[in-house]
Design an enzyme around this catalytic site. Structure first.
Site, mmCIF file in Angstrom:
data_model
loop_
_atom_site.group_PDB
_atom_site.id
_atom_site.type_symbol
_atom_site.label_atom_id
_atom_site.label_comp_id
_atom_site.label_asym_id
_atom_site.label_seq_id
_atom_site.Cartn_x
_atom_site.Cartn_y
_atom_site.Cartn_z
ATOM 1 N N VAL A 11 -61.810 37.134 54.469
ATOM 2 C CA VAL A 11 -62.591 37.464 53.282
ATOM 3 C C VAL A 11 -61.675 38.036 52.188
ATOM 4 C CG1 VAL A 11 -64.737 37.855 54.524
ATOM 5 C CG2 VAL A 11 -63.165 39.769 54.200
ATOM 6 N N ASP A 12 -60.377 38.193 52.519
ATOM 7 C CA ASP A 12 -59.427 38.668 51.511
ATOM 8 C C ASP A 12 -58.585 37.476 51.045
ATOM 9 O OD1 ASP A 12 -58.023 38.208 53.834
ATOM 10 O OD2 ASP A 12 -57.300 40.263 54.066
ATOM 11 N N ASP A 13 -57.546 37.735 50.275
ATOM 12 C CA ASP A 13 -56.742 36.625 49.752
ATOM 13 C C ASP A 13 -55.600 36.277 50.684
ATOM 14 O OD1 ASP A 13 -58.297 36.191 47.452
ATOM 15 O OD2 ASP A 13 -57.443 38.008 46.564
#
Ligand code: WT7
Length: 631
Positions: A500-502
């Site tokens: 859900v992060d980069d």
């Protein structure tokens, strides 16, 4: 057992720990920790007061029990016919010789040592040599560039680097020593001098490049072979650092994930034992991971040796000399347990069943998967074709940070669902949170966090405890934040939906979008870059880069190649973007934040599903980018 591991955690872990040797016992309670940043600094300790040693538990313990002649490692080189066999006694001798040489250089408790090698027995042996004398190893995967290697050396400042001259990777020679030479030149420029380089002789330097610097570089033969086979064990406190392993996050440079001795050791032992059901006297276990990644730490260098099991170590690639290599190895060594990554499974699936079915594979009884979600199609092929429908598949979810398996089936105990990592391992309490941080109940979807510390969790980011607290414990107070999204179904099974992060997952390799972007802007013609992942049939995700050029610079194929080679040079070949998309402008919010969500849709050719774009500073950039796609 799971219930007991949660409600009676101290007793549960104390009982499991009896399988290991402790020079000194611990003082209760087993875990002393705080993971809630609101209650003060985050700290995690297990087995406080105890003393032990990883190398003793991996080697001496089995030899003293009479298993010195058992094969520890069947080594299979890149080319067919290259092979070596090491028993537990022979491996211990090798470990002691390396440890004695390191000691002669002044390496001691707490000293850092960096390794940059291919998968030869000397690599896990060097890791164990560090563990034996209390030094802290940092293995850098041999696919990283000189730049990337220098960054990791500069962060941990070792006096010693261990490498090899070079080796073949499939049909291609790799000059490892030459890369180390370049990396150490970069380190010099930043004020750090590595005093000693130990080089294993594989291919001649005359063939693969690199040179020996007098006074700094020594060959294995002159330095290690003459050392004594005996080296006393250093008894270390439970929380003595064992290793650093650099991994990518959503921001900044890769961080040194720090693992310590006792908790990590117990996690490695217990997960290897229960998840793979390893029977040390009869199984031949094979994990295909490189020691440059966490899987190669926990499930090559440590887990199988802690059990006293026999394993295959394979230096090459699954497609060399052809796509049947893995199954030829399975038949050759009568491998019973195979642990590999979905990207390899998909790549081999694409080559057709004949490469598999020409081998018997009759020895196989259990299969494992790790690194990314395994799509049900790949799962079924792995199950039906590779395992002849006979072998259960352990889809293991975990991370560099967790040290060992977290969500995984147990063979014979957990009914499997293709694509789900199923249920939590002993001692692990996963929770699914909504955006506000509320724990969701029953079937749900949200972000995956872990509620309580477990023995093998990381203890800090080397040299930056604030970053440790910031990355893992600040978004959701009182929980460890994994960075993954997940769904829980009505049976309580977990389905990991991805980061859900980069952070991207390309062929099971973890790559931060920010790292690729900062590599691209190193090129003088690039002003700005935005990187997103797009679905890829084999790699899982591939790297797609939007690039804004300096005014007056004309886009073209030559420049595209230069940009890609800049990324290869700064990070490594595996981080090379598949697509460079010329972008006169990027979609940004009025406060200047790049809207990656919009870029992901454009890259995936789904601009009809952009969603709400009312916060875009200049909505017209979307149309411009769509028109430039493929140009
Ligand atoms: C990330 C961790 C764990 C060793 C190899 C990668 C993804 C890992 C699975 C799985 C779905 C998985 C997650 C995780 N991941 N295993 N079985 N199912 N996703 O370690 O480089 O630290 O990457 O890999 O996104 O956060 P890593």
């Amino acid at each position: 057992m799971y219930e007991r591991s949660i409600t009676d955690s101290d007793d549960f872990w104390a009982e499991q720990a009896e399988a290991l040797h402790w020079n000194k016992g611990w003082s209760a309670p087993l875990c002393q920790s705080n993971i809630n940043v609101e209650n003060g600094p985050v700290h995690i300790s297990w087995f406080v007061g105890a003393e032990t040693n990883m190398a003793y538990n991996c080697l001496d313990r089995h030899i003293e029990a009479g298993h010195g002649d058992r094969v520890a490692i069947f080594w299979e080189g890149n080319d067919e016919g290259e092979e070596r066999v090491l028993t537990y006694s022979e491996l211990k001798s090798m470990v002691c010789r390396i440890a004695n040489y390191l000691k002669s250089l002044g390496v001691k408790r707490g000293s850092d040592v960096t390794m940059y090698m291919s998968l030869v027995p000397e690599l896990p042996a060097a890791m164990l040599a560090c563990a034996r004398i209390g030094a802290v190893h940092s293995v850098v995967f041999g696919g990283f560039s000189a730049e990337a290697l220098s960054g990791r050396i500069l962060d941990s400042q070792p006096n010693v680097v261990i490498t090899s001259s070079g080796t073949m990777r499939g049909p291609k020679p790799i000059g490892l020593k030459a890369i180390v030479d370049d990396a150490l030149d970069i380190c010099e420029k930043h004020g750090h001098t590595v005093q000693h380089v130990l080089m294993l002789e594989q291919l001649p330097l005359a063939e693969v490049g690199g040179s020996m610097k007098p006074g700094r570089d020594v060959t294995w033969r002159e330095a290690v072979d003459s050392q004594s086979d005996e080296c006393p064990v250093e008894w270390l406190p439970a929380e003595a650092p064992l290793f650093k392993l650099y991994t990518s996050g959503s921001t900044g440079k890769p961080k040194g994930v720090l693992h310590t001795t006792a908790g990590y050791m117990l996690g490695a032992l217990v997960t290897t034992k229960y998840v793979f059901d390893v029977q040390p006297a009869t199984d031949v276990y094979w994990c295909t991971a490189d020691c440059g990644w966490i899987t190669g730490h926990t499930y090559v260098a440590y887990g199988p040796l802690l059990l006293g099991a026999t394993q295959v170590l394979f230096e090459g690639v699954p497609t060399w000399p052809d796509a049947g290599r893995c199954w030829s190895i399975v038949d050759k060594y009568k491998v019973t347990i195979v642990y590999t990554a979905p990207t390899a499974i998909r790549a081999l699936h694409a080559k057709g069943d004949a490469y598999v079915t020409r081998y018997s594979r009759a020895s196989l009884r259990l299969l494992g998967s790790v690194g990314e979600p395994i799509n049900p199609e790949a799962w079924r092929w792995y199950h039906q074709v590779v395992g002849d429908g006979r072998c259960p598949i352990m889809d293991t979810w975990w991370q560099t940070e967790t040290g060992g398996h977290m969500i995984t089936p147990l063979p014979g105990a957990t009914p499997l669902k293709p694509g789900s990592a199923t249920l939590p391992f002993f001692g692990v309490e996963p929770v699914v949170l909504d955006e506000k941080g509320n724990e969701l109940q029953g079937p749900c979807e949200g972000v995956l966090c872990i509620k309580k510390p477990w023995p093998s969790m990381m203890r800090t980011v080397a040299g930056d405890h604030a970053r440790f607290e910031q990355t893992y414990f600040s978004a959701y107070k009182g929980y460890y934040f994994t960075g993954d999204g997940c769904r829980r179904d009505a049976d309580g099974y977990y389905w990991i939906t991805g980061r859900v992060d980069d952070v991207l997952n390309v062929s099971g390799h973890r790559i931060g979008t920010a790292e690729v972007e900062s590599a691209l802007v190193e090129h003088p013609s690039c002003v700005e870059a935005a990187v997103v992942g797009v679905e890829h049939p084999i790699k899982g995700q591939s790297i797609y880069a939007f690039v804004t050029l300096m005014t007056g610079v004309e886009p073209g194929d030559a420049l595209r190649k230069e940009l890609i080679s800049t990324v290869r040079k700064i990070i490594g070949p595996f981080a090379a973007p598949d697509v460079i998309h010329w972008a006169p402008g990027l979609p940004k919010t009025r406060s200047g934040k790049i809207m990656r969500r919009v870029l992901r849709k454009i890259a995936a050719k789904e601009e009809d599903q952009l969603g709400d774009t009312s916060t875009l500073a200049d909505p017209s950039v979307v149309q411009v980018l769509v028109e430039l796609r493929g140009k």
